[in-house]
Design an enzyme around this catalytic site. Structure first.
Site, PDB file in Angstrom:
ATOM      1  CG  PHE A 151      -8.671 -20.626  14.966  1.00  0.00           C
ATOM      2  CD1 PHE A 151      -9.647 -21.303  15.678  1.00  0.00           C
ATOM      3  CD2 PHE A 151      -7.978 -21.312  13.993  1.00  0.00           C
ATOM      4  CE1 PHE A 151      -9.910 -22.640  15.432  1.00  0.00           C
ATOM      5  CE2 PHE A 151      -8.220 -22.655  13.740  1.00  0.00           C
ATOM      6  CZ  PHE A 151      -9.196 -23.325  14.467  1.00  0.00           C
ATOM      7  CG  HIS A 179      -5.019 -24.491   3.703  1.00  0.00           C
ATOM      8  ND1 HIS A 179      -3.906 -24.014   4.352  1.00  0.00           N
ATOM      9  CD2 HIS A 179      -5.370 -23.533   2.814  1.00  0.00           C
ATOM     10  CE1 HIS A 179      -3.592 -22.821   3.857  1.00  0.00           C
ATOM     11  NE2 HIS A 179      -4.470 -22.505   2.925  1.00  0.00           N
ATOM     12  CD  GLU A 231      -8.519 -14.252   8.311  1.00  0.00           C
ATOM     13  OE1 GLU A 231      -7.827 -13.567   9.084  1.00  0.00           O
ATOM     14  OE2 GLU A 231      -8.111 -14.650   7.205  1.00  0.00           O
ATOM     15  CD  GLN A 236      -8.734 -16.944   0.593  1.00  0.00           C
ATOM     16  OE1 GLN A 236      -7.543 -16.915   0.913  1.00  0.00           O
ATOM     17  NE2 GLN A 236      -9.262 -16.067  -0.232  1.00  0.00           N
ATOM     18  CG  PHE A 237      -8.634 -22.256   3.352  1.00  0.00           C
ATOM     19  CD1 PHE A 237      -8.861 -23.494   2.760  1.00  0.00           C
ATOM     20  CD2 PHE A 237      -8.040 -21.259   2.597  1.00  0.00           C
ATOM     21  CE1 PHE A 237      -8.493 -23.732   1.442  1.00  0.00           C
ATOM     22  CE2 PHE A 237      -7.679 -21.488   1.276  1.00  0.00           C
ATOM     23  CZ  PHE A 237      -7.899 -22.726   0.693  1.00  0.00           C
TER      24      PHE A 237
END
Lengths: 361, 326
Positions: free
Chosen positions: B88, B129, B60, B82-83
Site C-alpha cells: 500500500f 500476509h 515500499e 515482499q508481501f
C-alpha cells in the site's frame, strides 16, 4: 552517567549578496562576469513576466490552475543554470524556472497547465520528467534516474526540487535515504518559501533547518540564501559537479519567501500577514541583483526598459503559440495508455471517437 | 528439462532475462544475499552480481518509485514487494506515477517495469500476509495485472511481463508456490499476456478462475466430470486487461458460468467478468452467473482462513446449482 558523543552536526548557511546587493564575502568568479550576471537577471525577469502572463491567462479563463514562482526566481534559475543538457531534471509544480533553463519551452509549460498532455512531450529535454504534482514522489524518481546513470557509469546528475512542506512526506526521506546509501548523483533542492499552501514553516517541522534532514540520510545538507542567485548557483554547481563525479547526493535548502499565492486557486491574504510579506518584498531576489549590476555599471534604466520590452514580446509569442496549439483529439485519451490498446478498451475508444465526430467537445 | 515448482519457475525466468538482457535489474527487500523470503531470487545475486540484484532499504514506496526512475531511463526494473499486504505505501507511486507516465508524456517516457508480489491466503501466515487485492490494481488504467497459476505459466508469463513495454503487476499465488511441479523447458519462450488459458475443454459449464484457485477449480472440474458434467475450465491469467474473447466464446458454447475467486466478492475481477458476460453474451446464458468467492469481510487470521477461502466443495455446490437451473 558517562557518555560520549557518537555523532554531531552543523549546518552552514551561504550568502554572497545581501538584500542591498552588497557582497557579504569574496564573490565566486562567475559573479564578476557581468554578461553572465545580466543574463541571469534576464532569466529571472522572464520567469516573473511569464508567471504574470500565466496568471492573467488563468484569470481570463484561457488556462487552468497555475503555481507562480514570485519571489523564488533565484532558485530555479540558479540551479537550472548549473545543469547541463546531459543532466536530468525531475521537476515539481513550482520548477518553472529550472524547466525553462533546461530547454522546456514556455509554450510547453502553458500547454501543461492548460490541460493538455502535449505540454509534457518535451521537444528538447527528452529525458526530463513531467511536472510532479503528488508531493515528494519526485524525490524517489530522481534517485532512480541517478541509479540508472550510476549503473551505466555515466557522468551525469539528476536533479529535483521540493517545497519545504514536502519534506514532511515519507517519500522525501525514503528518496534521500536511498540516495545516501547508494551514493547516487542527485541534487535535491528544497524551496523553503515558508508556506505549504497555508501552513507556515513553524508548524511543518521541529527542526531548526530543513537542510539538517539530510543528516538523517547521511548526505550533505546545506542552506543558501534562496534570494541570492550567486549563492544558489554557486552551491548548485558544487552539488552537480559532485553528483556527476561519484561524490554522491547533496541537499540544498534555499530560503526564500512565497510572495505569490500557492496557486491561482489560492488566496494567501486569508493567512499571510501583510506586514511580514511587505518585509519579505525587501529581500526579493531581483532587486538585489539589479542593485549589484548597477553598482558595477552593468545595468541602466534603458537596459531595464529594453529588456522588459523584449521579454514581453517573447512571452506574447509563446502565448500565441499556446493558443494556436490544437486541442487534443479524444483518441489521445487512449493512444498512449499502453504500447498497444487492450482489446477490452478498443470499443471505448471507438465510442469516444463517434461522439467526437457528432460534435462532442 | 526438469520438473520445477512455481517459485522455481519464477526464479528461472528472472535468471533467463538477467542473462539475456543487460537492462534487467532486480531489487527489493532481502532479494539479494538471502534470495527473497520465499527464495524467488535464490542464487541470482551470486550469479549476476550486487549491481543487478540489489538489496534495497526497507521502504515500499521507494522500491516502486525507484523502478519508475530507472524505467524512465530505459532500464527494465523488476522490483519485489515482499508481501502484497505491504504494497500500500507503493500504491502512490504505482497508481500515480507508473501507470500514467506513458500517457502523460504522450509516449515519451515509458515504464517497462514489473512489480512482483506474493499474495493470497492459505499458508497460516500472520495478519496482512494473506489478502487477495488484485482488483485494486486491475481497476487502474495503464497497468497490467498478471497472475500465474502453475509453474509453466509462471515462467512464460514472467518472461512476457519483463519484456512488456508497460508496467506489470505480477502477483504470485504463494499457496501454490510449491504445490505441484511441471516440466518447464528453460528456453526463454514467453506466454502471451492479455490471453486466457483453457485448461480443460467442456460443453456444459464454464468455470473461470485464476491464480491459486485454479487448483481447486480443476479438481472440481474432474469431480463434475465423474458426475457427467462436462466443464470447461478457463485460467484468466491476465486479470487486467482481460481476454474477454476467450471467455465469451466459451460462454456462448456452454451457456452456464461459474466464477471462482479467492478475493472478496464485491467490486472484484469476478464482478467485471460477470458484467462483461452480461453485456455481451446475456442471451447465451441458460442460467444466472454464479460466483464462488472469499467473503466481503476482513481476511481472517489463520484459524478461520480455510472457512474464508473457496473450497472444491463450494465450487461443486455452486456448479451443480447452476446446472440444475432451468
Amino acid at each position: 552517567m558517562t557518555t560520549r558523543t557518537t555523532a554531531s552536526f552543523e549546518i552552514k548557511y551561504h550568502q554572497y549578496l545581501d538584500a542591498d546587493g552588497k557582497a557579504t564575502q569574496e564573490l565566486p568568479a562567475f559573479a564578476k562576469d557581468m554578461d553572465k550576471m545580466r543574463s541571469l537577471y534576464r532569466d529571472m525577469a522572464l520567469l516573473r513576466a511569464f508567471d504574470a502572463k500565466a496568471y492573467a491567462l488563468q484569470r481570463t479563463g484561457k488556462m487552468g490552475t497555475f503555481p507562480a514562482s514570485l519571489g523564488q526566481e533565484a532558485i530555479g534559475i540558479g540551479y537550472g543554470d548549473a545543469m547541463t543538457e546531459k543532466d536530468v531534471l525531475v521537476p515539481y509544480y513550482r520548477s518553472t524556472g529550472a524547466l525553462l533553463k533546461h530547454g522546456v519551452s514556455m509554450k510547453e509549460i502553458l500547454l501543461y497547465w492548460g490541460g493538455n498532455e502535449d505540454g509534457s512531450d518535451y521537444a528538447v529535454a527528452k529525458e526530463d520528467f513531467p511536472i510532479c504534482v503528488p508531493i515528494a514522489n519526485q524525490i524517489i524518481h530522481c534517485a532512480g534516474v541517478a541509479k540508472a546513470m550510476q549503473m551505466r557509469g555515466e557522468k551525469r546528475a539528476a536533479a529535483t526540487e521540493i517545497g519545504e512542506g514536502g519534506t514532511s512526506e515519507g517519500d522525501f526521506y525514503e528518496g534521500i535515504n536511498v540516495a545516501g546509501i547508494w551514493n547516487l548523483g542527485c541534487v535535491f533542492m528544497v524551496n523553503n518559501n515558508q508556506w505549504a499552501i497555508s501552513v507556515p514553516t513553524e508548524i511543518q517541522t521541529a527542526c531548526e533547518t530543513y537542510a539538517q534532514k539530510a543528516i538523517a540520510a547521511g548526505i550533505e545538507g546545506v542552506q543558501v540564501d534562496g534570494n541570492d542567485i550567486i549563492a544558489v548557483k554557486q552551491m548548485a554547481e558544487y552539488a552537480f559537479e559532485k553528483a556527476r563525479n561519484g561524490g554522491g547526493p547533496t541537499l540544498i535548502e534555499a530560503i526564500t519567501y512565497r510572495l505569490c499565492d500557492h496557486t491561482t486557486a489560492d488566496d494567501a491574504s486569508r493567512y499571510d500577514d501583510p506586514a511580514v510579506k511587505e518585509e519579505a518584498w525587501k529581500n526579493e531576489p531581483m532587486v538585489r541583483l539589479r542593485k549589484y549590476l548597477e553598482a558595477n555599471n552593468a545595468w541602466t534604466d534603458a537596459d531595464e526598459d529594453s529588456m522588459k520590452a523584449e521579454i514581453a514580446a517573447e512571452v506574447d509569442a509563446a502565448v500565441k503559440e499556446y493558443e494556436a496549439h490544437p486541442k487534443p483529439g479524444a483518441e489521445l485519451m487512449f493512444d498512449h495508455l499502453y504500447a498497444e490498446l487492450p482489446e477490452m478498451t478498443k470499443p471505448q475508444r471507438e465510442a469516444a471517437l463517434a461522439l467526437q465526430a457528432k460534435g462532442a467537445k | 528439462m526438469a520438473a520445477i515448482t512455481l517459485i522455481e519457475a519464477v526464479n528461472a525466468a528472472l535468471a533467463y532475462e538477467l542473462e539475456h538482457d543487460q537492462d534487467v535489474v532486480l531489487f527489493g527487500e532481502d532479494v539479494g544475499k538471502n534470495g527473497g523470503v520465499f527464495r524467488a531470487t535464490d542464487g541470482l545475486q551470486k550469479k549476476y552480481g550486487e549491481d543487478r540484484v540489489i538489496d534495497s532499504p526497507l521502504a515500499e514506496s521507494m522500491i516502486a518509485g525507484l523502478a519508475v526512475g530507472m524505467a524512465a531511463q530505459g532500464l527494465k526494473p523488476v522490483a519485489e514487494m515482499q508481501f502484497m499486504g505491504f504494497i500500500f505505501p507503493a500504491v502512490d507511486q504505482i497508481f500515480g506515477q507508473a501507470a500514467r507516465m506513458r500517457h502523460r508524456t504522450r509516449g515519451r517516457l515509458t515504464m517497462p517495469m514489473v512489480i512482483r508480489a506474493p499474495f493470497g491466503g492459505g499458508i497460516h501466515a500472520p495478519e496482512h500476509h494473506s489478502e487477495s487485492t488484485e482488483a485494486l490494481f486491475a481497476h487502474i488504467p495503464g497497468l497490467k495485472v498478471v497472475i500465474p497459476s502453475n509453474p509453466s505459466r509462471a515462467y512464460g508469463l514472467m518472461l512476457a511481463a519483463i519484456r512488456d513495454p508497460d508496467p506489470v503487476i505480477f502477483l504470485e499465488p504463494k499457496r501454490v508456490y510449491r504445490i505441484v511441479k511441471h516440466e518447464v523447458e528453460d528456453n526463454g519462450e514467453e506466454y502471451p499476456l492479455e490471453a486466457c488459458f483453457v485448461d480443460r475443454e467442456g460443453s456444459d459449464i464454464t468455470l473461470i478462475s485464476w491464480g491459486a484457485m485454479m487448483h481447486e477449480t480443476n479438481i472440481a472440474a474432474e469431480k463434475l466430470a465423474a458426475e457427467g458434467i462436462d466443464a470447461e475450465v478457463i485460467d484468466v491469467a491476465t486479470v487486467s486487461p482481460i481476454d474477454m474473447d476467450t471467455i465469451l466464446e466459451s460462454v456462448r458454447k456452454t451457456g452456464r458460468v461459474c466464477i471462482v475467486q479467492e478475493a472478496p466478492k464485491s467490486g472484484a475481477v469476478g464482478s467485471e467478468i460477470a458484467a462483461e458476460i452480461a453485456e455481451h453474451a446475456i442471451m447465451s446464458l441458460l442460467a444466472p452467473i454464479g460466483r464462488v468467492s472469499g467473503y466481503d469481510t476482513v481476511m481472517p487470521y489463520y484459524k478461520l482462513e480455510k472457512q474464508y477461502m473457496p473450497t472444491v466443495d463450494r465450487i461443486l455446490d455452486e456448479a451443480r446449482k447452476i446446472m440444475e437451473y432451468k
